[in-house]
Design a protein around this motif. Sequence first.
Motif, short mmCIF file in Angstrom:
data_model
loop_
_atom_site.label_atom_id
_atom_site.label_comp_id
_atom_site.label_asym_id
_atom_site.label_seq_id
_atom_site.Cartn_x
_atom_site.Cartn_y
_atom_site.Cartn_z
N UNK A 150 13.55 3.60 -42.73
CA UNK A 150 13.18 4.91 -42.19
C UNK A 150 14.33 5.53 -41.41
N UNK A 151 15.04 4.70 -40.62
CA UNK A 151 16.19 5.20 -39.87
C UNK A 151 17.28 5.71 -40.81
N UNK A 152 17.51 4.98 -41.90
CA UNK A 152 18.52 5.40 -42.88
C UNK A 152 18.12 6.72 -43.52
N UNK A 153 16.85 6.87 -43.86
CA UNK A 153 16.37 8.12 -44.45
C UNK A 153 16.59 9.29 -43.51
N UNK A 154 16.20 9.12 -42.25
CA UNK A 154 16.36 10.21 -41.27
C UNK A 154 17.83 10.54 -41.05
N UNK A 155 18.66 9.51 -40.95
CA UNK A 155 20.09 9.74 -40.74
C UNK A 155 20.70 10.50 -41.92
N UNK A 156 20.31 10.14 -43.15
CA UNK A 156 20.83 10.83 -44.32
C UNK A 156 20.40 12.29 -44.35
N UNK A 157 19.16 12.56 -43.97
CA UNK A 157 18.69 13.95 -43.93
C UNK A 157 19.49 14.76 -42.92
N UNK A 158 19.75 14.16 -41.76
CA UNK A 158 20.50 14.88 -40.73
C UNK A 158 21.94 15.12 -41.17
N UNK A 159 22.56 14.12 -41.78
CA UNK A 159 23.94 14.27 -42.24
C UNK A 159 24.04 15.30 -43.36
N UNK A 160 22.96 15.49 -44.12
CA UNK A 160 22.97 16.49 -45.19
C UNK A 160 22.51 17.87 -44.70
N UNK A 161 22.45 18.02 -43.37
CA UNK A 161 22.15 19.31 -42.73
C UNK A 161 20.72 19.80 -42.99
N UNK A 162 19.75 18.90 -43.04
CA UNK A 162 18.35 19.31 -43.09
C UNK A 162 18.02 20.01 -41.78
N UNK A 163 17.33 21.15 -41.87
CA UNK A 163 17.10 21.96 -40.67
C UNK A 163 15.81 21.60 -39.95
N UNK A 164 14.80 21.14 -40.68
CA UNK A 164 13.53 20.80 -40.03
C UNK A 164 13.00 19.50 -40.64
N UNK A 165 12.72 18.54 -39.77
CA UNK A 165 12.18 17.24 -40.19
C UNK A 165 10.86 17.01 -39.46
N UNK A 166 9.81 16.68 -40.20
CA UNK A 166 8.52 16.36 -39.60
C UNK A 166 8.26 14.88 -39.75
N UNK A 167 7.96 14.21 -38.64
CA UNK A 167 7.62 12.79 -38.66
C UNK A 167 6.13 12.67 -38.35
N UNK A 168 5.36 12.23 -39.34
CA UNK A 168 3.90 12.18 -39.23
C UNK A 168 3.41 10.75 -39.12
N UNK A 169 2.30 10.57 -38.39
CA UNK A 169 1.70 9.25 -38.31
C UNK A 169 0.58 9.24 -37.29
N UNK A 170 -0.34 8.29 -37.46
CA UNK A 170 -1.42 8.13 -36.49
C UNK A 170 -0.86 7.70 -35.13
#
Length: 472
Positions: A150-170
């Motif tokens: 999950x950390x790798x996924x988030x880091x890759x999204x940030x490095x690819x300049x994703x503007x909005x990330x939603x982290x969902x969970x109970x």
Amino acid sequence: MDIAEVLTLADQLIFAKTGKHLDYVQDAILRGTLEDATYTQIAQEVYSSPSHVRNVGSDLWKTLSKGLKKNITKNNFRAVLEKGIVYNYQSAIVENIRGESITVNNKVNVCPEKVRSPKTPQNPEPTAKQPRIDLGDAPEISTFFDRKSELTTLENWILSRTRLITILGLSGIGKTALTLQLIPQIQHEFDCIIWRSLHNAPPLQILQTDIIQSCRGGAPVPALSVPEEGATTGGLPQKERATTGGLPLQYLRSHRCLIILDDVQTIFSSQQLAGNYQPGYENYGTFFKQIVESCHNSCLILISWEKPREIAALENQQKNCQTLQLNGLGEATREIFIEKGLLQSEKWSELIDLYQGNPLWLNTVAAAIQDLFSGKVSEFLSYDSLVLGDLEYLLNKHFQRLSDSEKQVMSWLANQNKPVEISKKPALLELSPSEFLKAVESLRRRLLIEKVQKGDRTLFAVQRAIAEYLNS
């Protein structure tokens, strides 16, 4: 003693050895050590647990020791500096990334680009960018479990300049802990990092003013001017632009900022379908949309129990908008049982399955097993029905938010012995087919029902702990 020079030298040495700059926890450890702070005091500064800070510190001292060829510890670091060993440690030859080494002017040059001739001018290694970090609303996290993918996924999204990330969970699944763990890995990508909780549901303008003031280092925020009615800017009426994000977007364009908003579900209405804003909070939806569609290099992370309604449509723009659904952990949660002193480890996997690997749920149940059964898991499991105990309070916070139609669907699903299809509306539910499907879709957004794929059949079910709560 120049702290800035010490930090620059340490950063260069760490980069030479690991390929990564000092993160904010390592920076805080070095600063705190120079000020005779304990690990507990440093942990409070960075909103982390003393054990995590102590582990980071242990690795930091080992890396510094290897680089300087001198045993460095928290206890002797100041003494080493006072003897001038870091600055004039003539016998230490520090290896750079390619294994080359050099000393210049009796000082350790830890990260030379290459070994140059003395006649060749040296370009000094640029100082690592130190972002302004404001974690004022971030909670202290005592335990973090393995979430490397999950950390790798988030880091890759940030490095690819994703503007909005939603982290969902109970609640209790680890959304906040994951995001706090992410910050050290990506902090040098940003000019400033700001964490705010929406727990008290602040109006958007108040939140934006607070964020801008933090970006400006506490300087007052210039007043928003609202031209005459009907004037437009950037395709939006200026009055709407002023109350949804005109000024914040200026800062997101001129600075690379990471804004983290926790507890986003609190701006949504209770007893309605998921993602409906409370009256007066609809401008948050416009703001989220602007973050995705406007041109800037910043990033907004939303942490929530349920998905904002705009996000589903915005996810079509995959480069700019991404969602990570956080599920339960597996065997990694055994650490909880070890900490609580539970017995009969061969039974622990059954507990993990029953409570879907939710760290908070398992921590709550483990505490009850220790208190009521002296740590004997088999005695706890001997009960015919699932024991919820204090877990009922946690689940109740989710169910207070449900609409009447969602409650009907949840009650129906909780009484099924196995996952079921929804191709036809159950006759016993007093809902129209449209109301039934909307309720199912809303419950999916709240992550309260699971989709199970069996061949070409799509089935739905609720977790056993949730079903037990509904039937209790």
